[in-house]
Design a protein around this motif. Structure first.
Motif, short mmCIF file in Angstrom:
data_model
loop_
_atom_site.label_atom_id
_atom_site.label_comp_id
_atom_site.label_asym_id
_atom_site.label_seq_id
_atom_site.Cartn_x
_atom_site.Cartn_y
_atom_site.Cartn_z
N HIS A 28 101.52 33.43 25.04
CA HIS A 28 101.70 34.93 24.28
C HIS A 28 100.31 35.33 23.81
O HIS A 28 100.39 35.43 22.47
CB HIS A 28 102.93 35.02 23.44
CG HIS A 28 104.25 34.78 24.28
ND1 HIS A 28 105.02 35.73 25.07
CD2 HIS A 28 105.04 33.69 24.27
CE1 HIS A 28 105.76 35.10 25.51
NE2 HIS A 28 106.16 34.13 25.11
N THR B 15 98.23 41.79 26.28
CA THR B 15 99.57 41.68 25.46
C THR B 15 100.41 40.39 25.96
O THR B 15 100.55 40.37 27.61
CB THR B 15 100.44 42.66 25.46
OG1 THR B 15 100.60 43.30 26.87
CG2 THR B 15 99.72 43.99 24.59
N ARG C 161 92.72 42.41 21.50
CA ARG C 161 92.17 43.81 21.67
C ARG C 161 90.78 43.77 21.46
O ARG C 161 90.26 43.20 20.71
CB ARG C 161 92.91 44.62 21.02
CG ARG C 161 94.40 44.99 21.10
CD ARG C 161 94.83 45.82 20.08
NE ARG C 161 94.34 47.40 20.44
CZ ARG C 161 95.02 48.43 20.03
NH1 ARG C 161 96.18 48.36 19.39
NH2 ARG C 161 94.57 49.58 20.57
N ARG D 115 92.61 44.99 26.65
CA ARG D 115 93.73 45.03 25.81
C ARG D 115 94.75 43.87 26.72
O ARG D 115 94.78 44.18 27.77
CB ARG D 115 94.52 46.33 25.70
CG ARG D 115 95.37 46.28 24.41
CD ARG D 115 95.69 47.72 24.37
NE ARG D 115 96.45 48.45 24.93
CZ ARG D 115 97.74 48.67 24.78
NH1 ARG D 115 98.25 47.86 23.74
NH2 ARG D 115 98.36 49.25 25.58
N HIS E 53 97.60 37.65 22.76
CA HIS E 53 97.28 39.16 22.39
C HIS E 53 95.85 39.24 22.10
O HIS E 53 95.40 38.59 21.08
CB HIS E 53 98.11 39.71 21.38
CG HIS E 53 99.60 39.85 21.71
ND1 HIS E 53 100.37 40.78 22.32
CD2 HIS E 53 100.67 38.62 21.34
CE1 HIS E 53 101.63 40.30 22.14
NE2 HIS E 53 101.91 39.20 21.99
N GLY F 149 102.55 38.50 31.17
CA GLY F 149 101.74 39.53 30.31
C GLY F 149 101.12 40.36 30.96
O GLY F 149 101.13 40.43 32.23
#
Lengths: 45, 225, 236, 251
Positions: free
Chosen positions: D25, D11, D29, D9, D27, D62
């Protein structure tokens, strides 16, 4: 006597050279700033 | 326990690689030989202060030939991107430093044997009349040089043309070791084992402790991207 | 570290203050302080020599500490601090060697001797120079900062050892010679004046580096927002 | 798809080189047992992304969790207090990273290279493991060869074995398919499928949409430093009008 004067002269010459370098650097920065401003005002698309 | 085996295998891997490819040692030993030869040739005819000159020349020869080798141990890791793989193994940077330090120490020790032997033959100076004292100086000087060289060599890993840079960047840092080791060597040649000799020895000890500790503590900080 | 902190640099009054202090200090050194008996006028070099020697050491300390902070935080701002200290410190260190050498010629009849302090300052200069060369020789900014900071930090660790090692050679450098009160005062004034002067230079250079960095960022942003030739056409 | 804990994970990850943002940025998962492919042009930052995930490269901003455990800015770092030596070793043992280069020591034989990896990760019975892997990649007869005697495809297999020898649960592969012939690609695809069945999470980069479709549950595209999902269903990837994929299919 002369040795002492020479030392002082060379000393300040070296310092002056560094200050001049700082000054020219400053001018270059200002030029870039101006160029950037004009570029932002008139973007060619 | 895992740390110790990892350390062992890292050192072993470097030594085995070097034994097979012979990329560093022959060049280093050759350079050491040539430098020793040239230095000794210039000594011919010098009568006064021989011991002082020889003391310095021995260590200069060791330094210049050795620093090239130190750069190579890290450059080797860089070849097929092995450095990244090494850093991803569950091993701390301190142990990588110690392993590289050990390899460099052994490399430099070999060089020292050759250079010291050559100086005995070529320059006709009683370097080995006090073998135990000479051994102590050589060992401590080795640790000092290696600790600095390994630290900076690790910082320079990515750089291909780093070896020349490394030689002159390390010199000011390693200058105290070179000074102390030269002085101690001079005192060995002059057979003066008094408090002055002990003072230089203790200085070498302090330098080694400081820089090996710095390596163990800081290496992680220095090699990180 | 922030730009606003450095507003003081551009303050007129500070510049004038430092200039006045320097002129006073130099006047004291050249005219007011009495002539030394044995060395004559040349002794007046001492005032600037001691000042820059002190600043050379200080600069290295600043550089080393900022390098450490960079390595810990990886913040380029600290690298700029360390770079500014490096440049000004190198200047001071070079001037120390130069003035010291002339002093040595007048006092001991030789341009150079392997005195502990001389050796130390030469090695200090060498360390400064290596850092300066290194800064210029690596293109990628973070890598350059990392390697230079490493060297500066190791230099900082090394320096006490250098001083220790060279001290044991018997030296002739005067440590604290006896001086008349006027001479003492002159020296003090010089040290303070030069410290302020070079600090000002340091801060100006620092601000320049910050501006340069800011401009670089803005130029890049302008390039991204207004690409003259469409990037996709150029890149394929 | 999101059964249990996420394997990875991430972020808001940002990374800039030379003041040029490479990742903005990001992201991400990845579920346990999931396989994702990251596509992008040369220099889009795929390698950097993988290197950040593996903890070799220090990122600027992050957060990253592997199996729910937070990872500090750099895998080597232990000074933030959240990771000590032991847990660093643990998380490293859980990651397999196969880089673009083969990462084989040129002067060690294949067997020694694998043995070194096994010993560095602290595996029991390293010799048995190394031989088992050589067997598995079909190079048991060449155990004593030096890597330079092998073709690129065979070296790639050895490097994959090197990265997998410690049975990591998360696997990062940088362009594993590049420079392989059809047979080797098939072998690799089968291997990835088998790993996935063993509940390993896989994250690889590729240029070829076909490999992405074949081996990944999800295909992501990295463009201008932004990571976007371009096809959740592998079968629909061909119809995707994403600029990264469309021109390649036409050509």
């Amino acid at each position: 006597m002369s040795l002492f004067v020479i030392t002082y002269v060379v000393f300040w010459l070296a310092v002056a050279l560094y200050v001049i370098r700082l000054g020219s650097q400053q001018r270059r920065l200002q030029d870039r700033l101006l160029a950037l401003q004009s570029q932002l005002q008139m973007p060619e698309r | 326990m895992l740390m110790v085996t990892q350390f062992y295998w890292m050192v072993r891997k470097d030594l085995v690689s070097e034994y097979r490819a012979r990329q560093v040692w022959p060049a280093m030993l050759m350079l050491g030989t040539l430098v020793s030869f040239l230095f000794s040739a210039q000594l011919d005819g010098v009568v006064e202060g021989r011991s002082r000159i020889v003391g310095m020349l021995v260590w200069l020869a060791i330094y210049f030939a050795g620093i090239l080798a130190m750069h190579r141990t890290f450059a080797m890791e860089q070849e097929d991107d092995c450095w990244d793989a090494l850093r991803l193994y569950p091993v701390t940077a301190s142990w990588i430093y110690l392993a590289k330090f050990t390899v460099n120490f052994l490399t430099l020790a070999t060089l020292q044997v050759v250079v010291l032997g050559l100086f005995v033959v070529f320059s006709n100076v009683p370097l080995l009349d006090h073998p135990l004292r000479m051994l102590t100086v050589a060992l401590l000087g080795n640790v000092g040089l290696t600790s600095v060289g390994t630290l900076l060599g690790g910082v320079w890993t990515e750089n291909r043309q780093g070896s020349t840079m490394l030689a002159f960047l390390t010199l000011p840092l390693a200058a105290p070791v070179l000074l102390a080791a030269s002085e101690a060597t001079r005192l060995v040649i002059d057979q003066e084992g008094g408090p002055l000799w002990w003072r230089w020895l203790s200085f070498l000890v302090v330098f080694s402790i400081v820089f090996v500790t710095a390596g163990i503590v800081l290496f992680e900080l220095l090699i990180e991207d | 570290m922030q730009r606003s902190d450095l507003k003081i640099v551009s303050a007129r009054w500070l510049t004038w203050l430092v200039t006045g202090l320097l002129v006073a200090a130099l006047g004291m050194a050249m005219r007011v302080a009495p002539m030394e008996q044995s060395m004559g006028q040349v002794q007046r070099i001492l005032y600037i020599h001691v000042s820059v020697a002190w600043l050379g050491l200080m600069g290295f300390a600043v550089m080393g500490v900022c390098a450490m902070l960079y390595l810990l935080h990886r913040n380029m701002a600290w690298n700029r601090w360390s770079q500014a200290a490096n440049e000004v410190g190198w200047l001071c260190s070079s001037l120390t060697l130069f003035t010291g050498s002339i002093w040595a010629h007048a006092a001991w009849g030789t341009w150079w001797t392997w005195d502990p302090r001389l050796t130390t300052s030469l090695l200090l200069w060498a360390l400064y120079s290596s850092c300066l060369i290194l800064r210029g020789s690596i293109q990628e900014s973070h890598r350059s900062a990392r390697i230079t900071s490493s060297l500066a930090l190791l230099g900082l660790i090394d320096l006490p050892l250098v001083i220790m090692a060279t001290r044991w050679f018997r030296g002739i450098h005067p440590t604290s010679p006896e001086m008349e009160p006027v001479m003492h005062f002159t020296l003090l004034l010089n040290v303070i004046g030069f410290t302020l002067f070079f600090s000002l230079l340091f801060l100006r250079r620092l601000r320049q580096l910050q501006t340069d960095n800011l401009l670089r960022k803005l130029e890049l942003e302008a390039l991204v927002n207004h690409p003259y030739p469409p990037l996709s056409a150029a890149g394929g | 798809m999101m059964t249990g804990n996420d394997a990875i994970r991430m972020t808001g990850l940002c990374k800039a080189f030379h003041d040029i943002p490479v990742l903005r940025h990001v992201h991400l998962r990845v579920a346990v047992g999931e396989s994702i492919a990251v596509m992008g042009e040369n220099g889009a930052g795929k390698t950097t992304l993988l290197r950040c995930l593996a903890g070799i490269v220090r990122w600027d901003r992050g957060q990253l969790w592997l199996h729910g455990k937070p990872v500090t800015r750099s895998g080597m770092s232990s000074r933030d207090g959240s990771r000590d030596g032991a847990s660093h070793a643990e998380s490293c043992r859980d990651i397999g990273m196969i880089s673009h280069a083969c990462q084989l020591y040129p002067n060690l034989s294949l067997c020694e290279n694998l043995l070194f990896a096994a010993r560095m990760t602290g595996l029991p019975h390293p010799r048995k493991q190394a031989h088992a892997w050589l067997e598995r990649i079909g190079l048991a007869g060449q155990a004593q060869w030096l890597p330079r005697r092998l073709s690129h495809g065979m070296r790639r297999r050895v490097s994959i074995a090197r990265g997998l020898i410690h049975q990591p649960s998360i696997l990062f592969m940088d362009e594993p398919f590049s420079g392989l012939d059809r047979q080797s690609r098939q072998w690799l695809a089968d291997l990835l499928a088998r790993l996935q069945r063993q509940q390993k999470s896989i994250c690889f980069t590729t240029h070829d949409p076909r490999n992405a479709d074949q081996c990944a549950d999800r295909v992501l595209a990295l463009q201008n430093g932004v990571l976007r999902e371009i096809a959740t269903d592998p079968n629909s990837a061909h119809e995707a009008s994403h600029p990264l994929i469309a021109p390649r299919l036409i050509a």
